[in-house]
Design a protein around this motif. Sequence first.
Motif, PDB file in Angstrom:
ATOM      1  N   ASP A 163      -1.569  -2.639 -10.637  1.00  0.00           N
ATOM      2  CA  ASP A 163      -1.322  -3.792  -9.764  1.00  0.00           C
ATOM      3  C   ASP A 163      -2.582  -4.630  -9.521  1.00  0.00           C
ATOM      4  O   ASP A 163      -3.049  -4.752  -8.366  1.00  0.00           O
ATOM      5  N   THR A 197      -1.913  -2.678  -4.218  1.00  0.00           N
ATOM      6  CA  THR A 197      -1.255  -3.892  -4.702  1.00  0.00           C
ATOM      7  C   THR A 197      -1.841  -5.127  -4.013  1.00  0.00           C
ATOM      8  O   THR A 197      -1.146  -5.889  -3.359  1.00  0.00           O
ATOM      9  N   GLN A 251      -0.764  -4.045   0.453  1.00  0.00           N
ATOM     10  CA  GLN A 251       0.329  -3.265   1.027  1.00  0.00           C
ATOM     11  C   GLN A 251      -0.297  -2.159   1.872  1.00  0.00           C
ATOM     12  O   GLN A 251      -1.125  -1.393   1.376  1.00  0.00           O
ATOM     13  N   ASP A 281      10.039   2.732  -0.240  1.00  0.00           N
ATOM     14  CA  ASP A 281       8.668   2.284  -0.547  1.00  0.00           C
ATOM     15  C   ASP A 281       8.293   1.276   0.541  1.00  0.00           C
ATOM     16  O   ASP A 281       8.071   0.101   0.283  1.00  0.00           O
ATOM     17  N   ASP A 300       3.494  -6.803  -3.031  1.00  0.00           N
ATOM     18  CA  ASP A 300       2.859  -7.767  -3.947  1.00  0.00           C
ATOM     19  C   ASP A 300       2.469  -9.092  -3.278  1.00  0.00           C
ATOM     20  O   ASP A 300       2.803 -10.164  -3.793  1.00  0.00           O
ATOM     21  N   LYS A 355       7.108  -9.917  -2.662  1.00  0.00           N
ATOM     22  CA  LYS A 355       8.367  -9.360  -3.160  1.00  0.00           C
ATOM     23  C   LYS A 355       8.982  -8.439  -2.113  1.00  0.00           C
ATOM     24  O   LYS A 355       8.264  -7.726  -1.394  1.00  0.00           O
ATOM     25  N   GLU A 379       7.127  -7.969  -9.802  1.00  0.00           N
ATOM     26  CA  GLU A 379       5.871  -8.285  -9.124  1.00  0.00           C
ATOM     27  C   GLU A 379       5.657  -9.795  -9.109  1.00  0.00           C
ATOM     28  O   GLU A 379       6.288 -10.517  -9.871  1.00  0.00           O
TER      29      GLU A 379
HETATM   30  C1  AAL Z   1       4.564  -2.094  -7.905  1.00  0.00           C
HETATM   31  C2  AAL Z   1       4.595  -3.134  -6.831  1.00  0.00           C
HETATM   32  C3  AAL Z   1       4.312  -2.473  -5.500  1.00  0.00           C
HETATM   33  C4  AAL Z   1       5.279  -1.346  -5.256  1.00  0.00           C
HETATM   34  C5  AAL Z   1       4.790  -0.367  -6.281  1.00  0.00           C
HETATM   35  C6  AAL Z   1       3.319  -0.417  -6.041  1.00  0.00           C
HETATM   36  O1  AAL Z   1       4.267  -2.417  -9.161  1.00  0.00           O
HETATM   37  O2  AAL Z   1       5.784  -3.845  -6.858  1.00  0.00           O
HETATM   38  O3  AAL Z   1       3.074  -1.780  -5.615  1.00  0.00           O
HETATM   39  O4  AAL Z   1       5.123  -0.834  -3.973  1.00  0.00           O
HETATM   40  O5  AAL Z   1       5.185  -0.851  -7.583  1.00  0.00           O
END
Ligand code: AAL
Length: 430
Positions: free
Chosen positions: A93, A173, A188, A199, A238, A253, A296
């Motif tokens: 990420d 992320t 995040q 998640d 994201d 997202k 993403e």
């Molecule tokens: C990803 C992102 C976010 C989700 C996980 C880690 O690629 O969309 O970061 O939480 O998967």
Amino acid sequence: MKQLTYYILLSIVFISCQQQSADVKTKEDTNEEFPFFIPDEKPNRPLSAAVERNYEAYEHIRPEASELYTQFKYTKLEGFDYNGGDGTITRRDPSKVIFENGKYYVYYTGRKSPVKPVGMSRAKEATDVIPSADWDLSDIWYATSEDGFTWEEQGIAVPRPPKPQPGWRSVTTTDILKFNGKFYLYFQAFMEASGLRGDFCPVSVAWADSPDGPWHHTGKIVIPNGPEGSWDQYSIHDPYPLVHDGKIYLYYKGDFDKREEFKPSKIRMQGLAIAEDPLGPFVKHPLNPVINSGHETTLFPFKEGVAAIIQRDGQEHNTIQYAKDWVNFEIASITEMLPVAAGPFVPDAFTDTKDGRGITWGISHVINAGGNWRHTILVRFDCDLSQDVDDQDMKDHYYNYTPEYLYKHRLNGKQKKRIQQQTRELKNQK
Ligand code: AAL
């Protein structure tokens, strides 16, 4: 009098209909087949819905002539070690790439754990040192590069803050903003192991005076989860900031509508939150979600609007989209092998440009690298989504997948049984 007006109106409608049908020629009128050299302008003749769309829905009648169509090329990055791919090191990420102090910078989720993750479905087994998901128990790391191909990992930029601050379990992320000379990393902020309930996380932010840090946690949730029952009530993922109209336009997202009977079980869409100050308050756009697909967020200013790379999930995955007003996205092109979780180099991400120039490369990730589900690597992608480059070698739309690649996508046992059953039924009908 009423009747007279009625007859006048009727005749106007009749005459204008006649006029219209006289303007659009029928094939018999022209006695022409559709031309070999496709006209630049929409021809004055009946068109099928598909050809009509070719003229009306896209920037150009040929994808290869469109600024927002591209193929993607991939290169292995030099300089990153993954411990033989045993799952104890992950890098994933990536943020947008920025150019500061004469070099490129990228920030990403980094995990170095004594053991590989147990997986989200076994999240109850996770501890303070055993990760659940690939991105559990992670910090934000960064690397710099002189050329964009060979990278030097510099260490942790933003560590997990102490409990109970947002992100104490994992900070992941991330994406970067430069605003009024300061740098901001949005991320995040996990407060539980991913997989326990889903998640679930909101977004927090850290700031620094230099891209090398030191980074200061704000300890604040800047993009909170939505109210109960709303699409983003559990996950704000994201975060992706750009500068537009003097404000911070942050796309994110959300995943929602989980239904076990479908694959993937969740719907993923993207929303927009706008703020005048990097630390907020961010106001979520009333039309959210504004993008109906994509796993993403990857966006960049393009001309007066913003373009988005939409990969992996949803109705309109594998498309590049464009929103002239930064809110209402339309499909600009359809393509393949899109970079996953792409963090492009966007030179005008923060300049508040009114004529976004586009992108030509960035860093993305590959999950399940080496067939190990607990390990992700960073790779470089190149493309031509730029007003300043016209690279026809990036515009081809013929992909040749090897037989080995195709056979990897094989039928499962259940599908094989169904197929055998269908054949048996056919035979029994005789
Ligand atoms: C990803 C992102 C976010 C989700 C996980 C880690 O690629 O969309 O970061 O939480 O998967």
